[in-house]
Design an enzyme around this catalytic site. Structure first.
Site, PDB file in Angstrom:
ATOM      1  N   ALA A  33       0.812  -1.044  -0.030  1.00  0.00           N
ATOM      2  CA  ALA A  33      -0.058   0.109  -0.141  1.00  0.00           C
ATOM      3  C   ALA A  33       0.904   1.289   0.169  1.00  0.00           C
ATOM      4  CB  ALA A  33      -0.905  -0.180   1.213  1.00  0.00           C
ATOM      5  N   ASN A  34       0.276   2.216   0.040  1.00  0.00           N
ATOM      6  CA  ASN A  34       0.948   3.809   0.307  1.00  0.00           C
ATOM      7  C   ASN A  34       0.153   4.757   1.146  1.00  0.00           C
ATOM      8  OD1 ASN A  34      -0.717   5.536  -1.245  1.00  0.00           O
ATOM      9  ND2 ASN A  34      -0.378   4.090  -2.846  1.00  0.00           N
ATOM     10  N   ARG A  35       0.831   5.946   1.428  1.00  0.00           N
ATOM     11  CA  ARG A  35       0.426   6.691   2.445  1.00  0.00           C
ATOM     12  C   ARG A  35      -0.823   7.386   2.111  1.00  0.00           C
ATOM     13  NH1 ARG A  35       4.128   6.756   6.616  1.00  0.00           N
ATOM     14  NH2 ARG A  35       6.462   6.139   5.809  1.00  0.00           N
ATOM     15  N   ALA A  99      -3.603   7.302  -5.624  1.00  0.00           N
ATOM     16  CA  ALA A  99      -2.091   6.689  -5.563  1.00  0.00           C
ATOM     17  C   ALA A  99      -2.125   5.323  -5.942  1.00  0.00           C
ATOM     18  CB  ALA A  99      -1.410   6.983  -4.299  1.00  0.00           C
TER      19      ALA A  99
END
Ligand code: CTP
Ligand code: CA
Length: 225
Positions: A33-35, A99
């Site tokens: 995943a990402n932020r 994102a």
């Protein structure tokens, strides 16, 4: 002034917005995943709806609520996000804020991967995900206005210009996502909007204000072309 005091300049226009991160499964309990929090994308969906657009928001996994007055579709993986976006075409406006994970695990495990005491873990084999913005930017049903984002940590304008060209976008909203900016996951954003006309530099402001300014810019685009 260009909008001539009309409170709903996007009435009758359809918009698709992507938001949030994607989660790419490794096994049934783990993912890449990402932020991204979804705050910016969700605010843009709400701002377009406030100007009268009929908005479909395709959101990755986020903890914030669905915006009011918007049709929200929840997805997990990039491939699911792409499918949901294509199913929402045709549209007049596409704003790809998500994102999207650039890579997914080639074949995620059906069962939880167990550690083998004393043994190094097997490496993850990654493959590239579909580029949703690029797919929409070159689609036979391409929306009249295609807007992307560019998350950069260096050479922000130069990289954003390249994305404008390669992805077939009309507008790229570029932001510096270096860790110290706190933009990813944070409440404020400081962006530059790159189009063929040039570069707009917007001061640092809350994500909701960026969303309203962008929605107005999009409405102006339709009012003048
Ligand atoms: N994007 C997308 N699908 C992907 C990757 C990115 O739709 N698989 C979109 C994002 O939503 C954003 C734009 O493309 O609007 C740019 O995303 P960004 O991550 O900045 O660029 P990439 O093309 O992925 O290149 P890189 O991460 O290497 O800078
Ligand atoms: Ca990327």
């Amino acid at each position: 002034l260009l909008l001539d005091g009309n409170p709903k300049p996007l009435l009758g226009r359809k918009a698709i917005v992507t938001s949030g991160p994607t989660h790419e499964p490794i096994d049934p309990v783990r993912y890449i995943a990402n932020r991204s929090s979804g705050k910016q994308g969700h605010a843009i969906a709400a701002a377009l709806a406030a100007l009268g657009a009929e908005v479909t928001l395709v959101s990755g996994p986020v903890t914030i609520p669905d915006p009011l007055g918007v049709r929200t579709i929840h997805v997990e993986r990039a491939e699911e996000m792409r499918d949901a976006v294509l199913a929402a075409l045709p549209a007049d406006i596409a704003v790809m804020v998500a994102a999207v994970a650039d890579w997914r695990v080639a074949s995620s495990a059906g069962e939880k991967i167990k550690k083998q005491p004393g043994e190094a873990p097997a490496p993850l084999h990654l493959v590239e995900n579909p580029d949703i913005l690029k797919t929409v930017g070159h689609h036979a049903m391409r929306p009249k206005l295609v807007c992307g984002f560019a998350a950069e940590t260096q050479s922000v304008i130069e990289n954003a210009r390249k994305k404008l060209e390669t992805k077939g976008a009309d507008m790229i909203v570029a932001n510096d996502v270096s860790a110290e900016t706190g933009i990813m996951g944070g409440e404020r954003n400081s962006v530059r909007v790159i189009s063929r006309d040039g570069v707009d530099v917007w001061p640092d402001m809350p994500k909701g204000d960026v969303a309203e300014k962008l929605a107005e810019k999009i409405a102006t685009y339709f009012a003048t072309s």
